[in-house]
Design an enzyme around this catalytic site. Structure first.
Site, PDB file in Angstrom:
ATOM      1  N   ASN A 113       0.868  -1.183   0.000  1.00  0.00           N
ATOM      2  CA  ASN A 113       0.000   0.000   0.000  1.00  0.00           C
ATOM      3  C   ASN A 113       0.906   1.234   0.000  1.00  0.00           C
ATOM      4  O   ASN A 113       1.508   1.560   1.013  1.00  0.00           O
ATOM      5  CB  ASN A 113      -0.890  -0.034   1.246  1.00  0.00           C
ATOM      6  CG  ASN A 113      -1.735   1.217   1.395  1.00  0.00           C
ATOM      7  OD1 ASN A 113      -1.825   2.039   0.473  1.00  0.00           O
ATOM      8  ND2 ASN A 113      -2.353   1.369   2.555  1.00  0.00           N
ATOM      9  N   LYS A 168       0.070   4.277  -0.272  1.00  0.00           N
ATOM     10  CA  LYS A 168      -0.594   5.443   0.332  1.00  0.00           C
ATOM     11  C   LYS A 168      -0.395   6.692  -0.547  1.00  0.00           C
ATOM     12  O   LYS A 168      -0.305   6.565  -1.765  1.00  0.00           O
ATOM     13  CB  LYS A 168      -0.076   5.660   1.751  1.00  0.00           C
ATOM     14  CG  LYS A 168      -0.129   4.375   2.578  1.00  0.00           C
ATOM     15  CD  LYS A 168       0.099   4.608   4.042  1.00  0.00           C
ATOM     16  CE  LYS A 168       0.073   3.284   4.764  1.00  0.00           C
ATOM     17  NZ  LYS A 168       0.168   3.402   6.200  1.00  0.00           N
ATOM     18  N   HIS A 201      -9.293   0.828   5.199  1.00  0.00           N
ATOM     19  CA  HIS A 201      -7.997   1.071   5.849  1.00  0.00           C
ATOM     20  C   HIS A 201      -8.202   2.000   7.052  1.00  0.00           C
ATOM     21  O   HIS A 201      -9.004   2.931   7.001  1.00  0.00           O
ATOM     22  CB  HIS A 201      -7.005   1.688   4.853  1.00  0.00           C
ATOM     23  CG  HIS A 201      -5.613   1.676   5.380  1.00  0.00           C
ATOM     24  ND1 HIS A 201      -5.159   2.621   6.260  1.00  0.00           N
ATOM     25  CD2 HIS A 201      -4.592   0.810   5.192  1.00  0.00           C
ATOM     26  CE1 HIS A 201      -3.907   2.341   6.583  1.00  0.00           C
ATOM     27  NE2 HIS A 201      -3.539   1.245   5.945  1.00  0.00           N
ATOM     28  N   GLU A 218      -6.574   4.411   8.149  1.00  0.00           N
ATOM     29  CA  GLU A 218      -6.382   5.843   7.898  1.00  0.00           C
ATOM     30  C   GLU A 218      -7.646   6.451   7.291  1.00  0.00           C
ATOM     31  O   GLU A 218      -7.987   7.601   7.579  1.00  0.00           O
ATOM     32  CB  GLU A 218      -5.154   6.058   6.998  1.00  0.00           C
ATOM     33  CG  GLU A 218      -3.871   5.805   7.781  1.00  0.00           C
ATOM     34  CD  GLU A 218      -2.705   5.317   6.956  1.00  0.00           C
ATOM     35  OE1 GLU A 218      -2.740   5.404   5.712  1.00  0.00           O
ATOM     36  OE2 GLU A 218      -1.730   4.826   7.575  1.00  0.00           O
ATOM     37  N   GLU A 237      -5.285  -5.339  10.695  1.00  0.00           N
ATOM     38  CA  GLU A 237      -4.264  -4.311  10.883  1.00  0.00           C
ATOM     39  C   GLU A 237      -4.499  -3.594  12.214  1.00  0.00           C
ATOM     40  O   GLU A 237      -5.279  -2.621  12.259  1.00  0.00           O
ATOM     41  CB  GLU A 237      -4.323  -3.304   9.744  1.00  0.00           C
ATOM     42  CG  GLU A 237      -4.054  -3.904   8.382  1.00  0.00           C
ATOM     43  CD  GLU A 237      -3.477  -2.864   7.451  1.00  0.00           C
ATOM     44  OE1 GLU A 237      -2.365  -3.055   6.973  1.00  0.00           O
ATOM     45  OE2 GLU A 237      -4.136  -1.833   7.230  1.00  0.00           O
ATOM     46  N   GLY A 279       2.592   1.912  10.834  1.00  0.00           N
ATOM     47  CA  GLY A 279       3.512   3.035  10.656  1.00  0.00           C
ATOM     48  C   GLY A 279       4.206   3.449  11.938  1.00  0.00           C
ATOM     49  O   GLY A 279       4.838   4.507  11.997  1.00  0.00           O
TER      50      GLY A 279
HETATM   51  C1  PEP Z   1      -0.630  -0.081   6.274  1.00  0.00           C
HETATM   52  O1  PEP Z   1      -0.764   1.117   6.195  1.00  0.00           O
HETATM   53  O2  PEP Z   1      -1.513  -0.828   5.831  1.00  0.00           O
HETATM   54  C2  PEP Z   1       0.565  -0.591   6.928  1.00  0.00           C
HETATM   55  C3  PEP Z   1       0.559  -1.837   7.307  1.00  0.00           C
HETATM   56  O3  PEP Z   1       1.601   0.292   7.108  1.00  0.00           O
HETATM   57  P1  PEP Z   1       3.042  -0.033   7.725  1.00  0.00           P
HETATM   58  O4  PEP Z   1       3.517  -1.318   7.081  1.00  0.00           O
HETATM   59  O5  PEP Z   1       3.885   1.131   7.365  1.00  0.00           O
HETATM   60  O6  PEP Z   1       2.845  -0.191   9.191  1.00  0.00           O
END
Ligand code: PEP
Length: 249
Positions: free
Chosen positions: A9, A11, A94, A96, A166, A172
């Site tokens: 991803n 982003k 997601h 975010e 997640e 992040g």
């Molecule tokens: C994500 O945003 O789906 C994610 C898993 O980010 P990161 O790997 O940077 O934690």
């Protein structure tokens, strides 16, 4: 039989020239695992990525879509628009998008329906916040996210749904759920699906883990029996790291 999947991803990162460079770096990598590989660039780079990877075994997927077919929704993109450029999979839910754009289980259910009506595959994301885990509520939070957005569907729909657990506290942040924490939650998710749709459906759904997966922890996380791959944020922006994760299977 469920598949192993590693999806990057990107982003809101990478303009056109960085997208070209990253795809060219990705093409130089060697894949030794059997995982399906996907990348999710921004909307503006989907078409370029799709064209550039046409001959490769890497699927280009979208990070989001609107639930309506078309109309007065300034700034939005529909499932039909994605389909029209060959994009067949979309990430929905997601954290975010839930946090910054007020996406709720109810609005996500509408997006899920629109994606399926347009014959798209969905990577459906969910996960608890740190406060939920500290309070010991992670399972009930995850269960309600799944039930509210997906349990109006028939069993057949799950042929086109990939789940991505997640935990928000691990995205992040550099903080990863331990392999055992990931396994416990993935087993719980599969049990929740089995209770509603039966064991066969549950056993055939791929459940990805996302949250600070890196080359140095991917193997241990992916080694768990109910973890079928990863949704990768930060580490998907470097081709070498991304492929080290892909090849962790
Ligand atoms: C994500 O945003 O789906 C994610 C898993 O980010 P990161 O790997 O940077 O934690």
């Amino acid at each position: 039989m469920r598949k192993n999947i590693v999806a990057g991803n990107w982003k809101m990162n990478n303009g056109l020239s960085q997208t070209q460079a990253l795809i060219s770096d990705i093409k130089k990598q060697t894949q030794i695992s059997d995982a399906e590989v996907m990348i999710a660039p921004s909307f503006t780079n989907l078409w370029h990525a799709f064209e550039a990877l046409r001959q490769d075994n890497i699927e280009v997927v979208a990070q989001n879509m609107h639930f309506a077919e078309n109309g007065a929704y300034t700034g939005e993109v529909s499932a039909g628009m994605l389909q029209s450029i060959g994009v067949k999979t979309v990430i929905l839910g997601h954290s975010e998008r839930r946090a910054y754009y007020n996406e709720t289980d109810e609005s996500l259910a509408k997006k899920v329906d629109a994606a399926l009506a347009n014959h798209m595959r969905i990577i459906f994301c969910f996960g608890e916040e740190l406060a939920d885990r500290k309070a010991g509520n992670e399972e009930s939070v995850v269960e309600s996210q799944i039930k509210n957005a997906l349990f109006h569907l028939g069993a057949d729909a799950f042929k086109n749904i990939v789940l991505a657990y997640e935990p928000v506290w691990a995205i992040g942040t550099g903080e990863t759920a331990s392999p055992d924490q990931a396994q416990d939650m993935h087993a719980f998710i599969r049990k929740t699906l089995a209770n509603k749709y039966g064991k066969e459906v549950a056993d055939n759904v791929s459940i990805l883990y996302g949250g600070s997966v890196k080359p140095n922890n991917a193997k241990e996380i992916f080694g768990k029996p109910d973890v079928d791959g990863g949704l990768i944020g930060g580490a998907s922006l470097k081709a070498e790291d991304f492929y080290a994760i892909v090849n962790a299977f």
